[in-house]
Design an enzyme around this catalytic site. Sequence first.
Site, mmCIF file in Angstrom:
data_model
loop_
_atom_site.group_PDB
_atom_site.id
_atom_site.type_symbol
_atom_site.label_atom_id
_atom_site.label_comp_id
_atom_site.label_asym_id
_atom_site.label_seq_id
_atom_site.Cartn_x
_atom_site.Cartn_y
_atom_site.Cartn_z
ATOM 1 N N ASP A 21 0.644 -1.187 -0.048
ATOM 2 C CA ASP A 21 -0.008 -0.087 0.162
ATOM 3 C C ASP A 21 0.751 1.508 0.062
ATOM 4 O OD1 ASP A 21 -2.353 1.699 0.171
ATOM 5 O OD2 ASP A 21 -1.940 1.783 2.330
ATOM 6 N N SER A 22 0.203 2.313 -0.422
ATOM 7 C CA SER A 22 1.166 3.461 -0.298
ATOM 8 C C SER A 22 1.641 4.102 1.212
ATOM 9 C CB SER A 22 0.088 4.693 -0.931
ATOM 10 O OG SER A 22 -1.001 4.744 -0.292
ATOM 11 N N TYR A 53 -0.671 8.690 -2.676
ATOM 12 C CA TYR A 53 -0.722 8.300 -4.314
ATOM 13 C C TYR A 53 -1.722 8.862 -4.972
ATOM 14 C CZ TYR A 53 2.984 4.661 -3.855
ATOM 15 O OH TYR A 53 4.044 3.819 -3.796
ATOM 16 N N CYS A 84 -4.039 -1.219 -1.986
ATOM 17 C CA CYS A 84 -4.237 0.431 -2.365
ATOM 18 C C CYS A 84 -4.993 0.348 -3.477
ATOM 19 C CB CYS A 84 -2.699 0.904 -2.607
ATOM 20 S SG CYS A 84 -2.959 2.785 -2.998
ATOM 21 N N ASN A 85 -5.976 1.245 -3.614
ATOM 22 C CA ASN A 85 -7.018 1.289 -4.344
ATOM 23 C C ASN A 85 -6.496 2.156 -5.403
ATOM 24 O OD1 ASN A 85 -9.976 0.611 -3.348
ATOM 25 N ND2 ASN A 85 -8.759 0.979 -1.680
ATOM 26 N N THR A 86 -5.799 3.260 -4.969
ATOM 27 C CA THR A 86 -5.286 4.071 -6.117
ATOM 28 C C THR A 86 -4.023 3.287 -7.272
ATOM 29 O OG1 THR A 86 -5.454 5.778 -4.755
ATOM 30 C CG2 THR A 86 -3.918 6.463 -6.578
ATOM 31 N N GLU A 161 -5.371 10.122 8.763
ATOM 32 C CA GLU A 161 -3.836 10.009 9.440
ATOM 33 C C GLU A 161 -3.619 10.945 10.413
ATOM 34 O OE1 GLU A 161 -0.682 9.492 6.605
ATOM 35 O OE2 GLU A 161 -2.089 7.953 5.935
ATOM 36 N N CYS A 199 -11.177 3.419 -0.660
ATOM 37 C CA CYS A 199 -9.796 3.738 -0.418
ATOM 38 C C CYS A 199 -9.361 3.066 0.826
ATOM 39 C CB CYS A 199 -9.769 5.320 -0.172
ATOM 40 S SG CYS A 199 -8.476 5.971 0.807
ATOM 41 N N THR A 200 -8.382 2.551 1.066
ATOM 42 C CA THR A 200 -7.960 1.713 2.182
ATOM 43 C C THR A 200 -8.078 2.464 3.392
ATOM 44 O OG1 THR A 200 -5.661 2.463 1.510
ATOM 45 C CG2 THR A 200 -6.146 0.334 1.063
ATOM 46 N N HIS A 201 -8.050 3.870 3.585
ATOM 47 C CA HIS A 201 -8.247 4.437 4.846
ATOM 48 C C HIS A 201 -9.633 4.532 5.324
ATOM 49 C CE1 HIS A 201 -4.291 5.684 4.002
ATOM 50 N NE2 HIS A 201 -4.356 6.748 5.022
HETATM 51 N N1 DGL Z 1 -4.054 3.962 -0.119
HETATM 52 C C1 DGL Z 1 -4.634 4.789 -1.022
HETATM 53 C C2 DGL Z 1 -5.945 4.267 -1.730
HETATM 54 O O1 DGL Z 1 -6.164 3.356 -1.165
HETATM 55 C C3 DGL Z 1 -5.122 6.021 0.044
HETATM 56 C C4 DGL Z 1 -3.908 6.859 0.635
HETATM 57 C C5 DGL Z 1 -3.163 7.328 -0.439
HETATM 58 O O2 DGL Z 1 -3.675 8.574 -1.391
HETATM 59 O O3 DGL Z 1 -1.968 7.118 -0.960
HETATM 60 O O4 DGL Z 1 -6.269 4.716 -2.671
#
Ligand code: DGL
Length: 285
Positions: A21-22, A53, A84-86, A161, A199-201
Amino acid sequence: MNDRKTSDAAKTDPIRIGVFDSGFGGLTVLRALLPQIPGAEFFYLGDTARLPYGSKSKATVARYAVESALLLESYGADYLVIACNTASALALDAIRSAAHMPVLGVIETGADSAAAASVSRDVLVLATQATVESHAYAQACAAHGLRSVEKACPLLVPLIEEGWIESPVTREVLRIYLEEARAAANEAGLAPDTVLLGCTHYPLLRGLLEETLPKGITILDSAETTATRVRRDLPALPTAHASGRDADLGRCHFFATDSVDKFRTLGSRFLGQPIERVDLIDLGG
Ligand code: DGL
């Protein structure tokens, strides 16, 4: 690099699953994987130095994600989860071309879970700016005959965060995003009965979402569906077998590209249990 695959000893090793993940959000996916895949060893990399990301270009995200994938491959990963979705939305093809192992992203599995849950066949996807602009979710949903409205929520990642999970500020920001999404859905003639957390968050805001959304809306994230899909894929892999170890953190190795202390503190929140050891990795700029 990865000579364990060719050694005899490797045949009895537990399968190694790389999770990337990012940053910390992918730990929500690892959390779902742990009980589902008790025989595996996990290598989690959070590219925290280059987070977020979600506001970056496709070329940059692809470069970062490929470097991270290759690092996990060099640690002997047999299977890679892009948690990571992005990165899944923008870089899955690039990662698959560069890596020599099966690679699973979270977009497809998220759309699978929406397809199983939605009765109205209309879905609201909440995600980062880059994920929304890629329309990866809209395409994956359309493949299931679902219509979707995609809403970028760029302020949510920094708020989460910051640890402002229950803050009135976060509540208000979320309310505004959901109001804008509702207006966009109305305009498109959609009536979403399912909200997909793209989004993972965002799973950390589930409680707030439940309070803010109208009753009867299903909230989904791709963590559980992804874990189920990994378990289904594993028997096809040459070294897959159960080692009999429990779903504990003793079989997890954590790597971050920035402050390991911050990773321990924030990551424990995403994983739902304390992370003790994190190794610092330098992937360059
Ligand atoms: N991990 C990213 C996602 O799931 C979210 C955090 C980021 O923007 O890097 O899209």
